[in-house]
Design a protein around this motif. Sequence first.
Motif, PDB file in Angstrom:
ATOM      1  N   LEU A  81      47.529 -30.537 113.101  1.00  0.00           N
ATOM      2  CA  LEU A  81      48.565 -31.147 113.923  1.00  0.00           C
ATOM      3  C   LEU A  81      48.967 -32.479 113.292  1.00  0.00           C
ATOM      4  N   SER A  82      50.221 -32.590 112.888  1.00  0.00           N
ATOM      5  CA  SER A  82      50.707 -33.835 112.309  1.00  0.00           C
ATOM      6  C   SER A  82      51.080 -34.813 113.421  1.00  0.00           C
ATOM      7  N   LEU A  83      50.589 -36.035 113.298  1.00  0.00           N
ATOM      8  CA  LEU A  83      50.849 -37.066 114.307  1.00  0.00           C
ATOM      9  C   LEU A  83      51.916 -38.056 113.843  1.00  0.00           C
ATOM     10  N   THR A  84      52.561 -37.764 112.724  1.00  0.00           N
ATOM     11  CA  THR A  84      53.485 -38.737 112.132  1.00  0.00           C
ATOM     12  C   THR A  84      54.692 -39.044 113.011  1.00  0.00           C
ATOM     13  N   LYS A  92      55.734 -36.054 125.809  1.00  0.00           N
ATOM     14  CA  LYS A  92      56.784 -35.280 125.138  1.00  0.00           C
ATOM     15  C   LYS A  92      56.215 -34.577 123.909  1.00  0.00           C
ATOM     16  N   PHE A  93      55.394 -35.277 123.146  1.00  0.00           N
ATOM     17  CA  PHE A  93      54.755 -34.711 121.966  1.00  0.00           C
ATOM     18  C   PHE A  93      53.842 -33.553 122.371  1.00  0.00           C
ATOM     19  N   ARG A 127      53.987 -31.628 125.014  1.00  0.00           N
ATOM     20  CA  ARG A 127      54.779 -30.454 125.421  1.00  0.00           C
ATOM     21  C   ARG A 127      55.378 -29.747 124.217  1.00  0.00           C
ATOM     22  N   ALA A 128      55.866 -30.526 123.272  1.00  0.00           N
ATOM     23  CA  ALA A 128      56.505 -29.941 122.088  1.00  0.00           C
ATOM     24  C   ALA A 128      55.525 -29.139 121.251  1.00  0.00           C
ATOM     25  N   HIS A 129      54.246 -29.529 121.299  1.00  0.00           N
ATOM     26  CA  HIS A 129      53.243 -28.860 120.463  1.00  0.00           C
ATOM     27  C   HIS A 129      52.294 -27.974 121.273  1.00  0.00           C
ATOM     28  N   GLY A 130      52.646 -27.726 122.516  1.00  0.00           N
ATOM     29  CA  GLY A 130      51.863 -26.792 123.323  1.00  0.00           C
ATOM     30  C   GLY A 130      50.479 -27.277 123.694  1.00  0.00           C
ATOM     31  N   LEU A 131      50.303 -28.576 123.831  1.00  0.00           N
ATOM     32  CA  LEU A 131      48.997 -29.114 124.226  1.00  0.00           C
ATOM     33  C   LEU A 131      48.932 -29.131 125.751  1.00  0.00           C
ATOM     34  N   SER A 132      48.508 -28.030 126.333  1.00  0.00           N
ATOM     35  CA  SER A 132      48.514 -27.892 127.785  1.00  0.00           C
ATOM     36  C   SER A 132      47.167 -28.173 128.432  1.00  0.00           C
ATOM     37  N   GLY A 133      46.139 -28.424 127.630  1.00  0.00           N
ATOM     38  CA  GLY A 133      44.813 -28.715 128.152  1.00  0.00           C
ATOM     39  C   GLY A 133      44.236 -29.938 127.474  1.00  0.00           C
TER      40      GLY A 133
END
Length: 277
Positions: free
Chosen positions: A140-143, A238-239, A241-247
């Motif tokens: 997962l890029s955090l840039t 927002k990040f 949601r965009a990357h599917g981090l739901s948990g």
Amino acid sequence: MSPPLIIVYAIVLALSALVGMKAYAAIRPEANVAVAQLLKARLPKTQISKVDCGVVDGLCEVTAGSNLFYVDRSGRYLMIGRVYDMETRQDLTATRLLEINPDTLIGGAAKANNAPSGDEAPLTRGAGAPPSAPAAPQHLSLTSLPATGAIVWGKSTGKTVTVFSDFRCGYCRALSNTLRTMNVRVVERPISVLGSRDLANQVYCAKNREEALHQAYAGEPLRNAGTCDTSGLDANEKFARAHGLSGTPVIVRSDGAMIEGYRPKEALAAFIEGGRS
């Protein structure tokens, strides 16, 4: 001489409480057994390990191996999900799952719970079920994340790990406690999965964010909360949601390698050690 009225009253209260406890203890095992028998008939393929109807009023907590779910006392309605105590700010399900499966990959197991299949899928792939094999870290890029929205704490000389967390998540609390014992620099990015945005705002705007963070996880009142620009927390969500981090928690190493869920200290240390300083 007669004892003072207040002492008599205290004794009566104590005896009443004791009688109530005995009555509850006498009834509770019977309720547990009755529900267990109903489940045995309705879910014959599921090996029930334990039924506890005293955890939450009106619900029975059911342990089936490494799985955890809830039913009503009639044994008719089955519920899979989290039970959260809003008064104590404790995720009761997370706490129990951590007791049942201290070494399991909680994040992946929680997702499996939301994607059932088969005749008794909610039970064979329930929350807390360990994966069949260790999952390889994703990346997962955090840039694209701004510098704001992060709460930095821990050892400044240690390796850096970024954690997406929720202050009302029991696994996040366990992870935080583990990271405090390690030589790591933590970049914590709160996201609201369990309705914790108001609490995240308070922590982020506190004069001492690190202190407030640990107070929040401990369920203590924040002693130095304030108000500030919380647009950085908006960016976190927002990040996510965009990357599917739901948990939560989601742990990202310095090289972008990512794992989901709580890990014991040894596994966590090995994962972090594999990244850059």
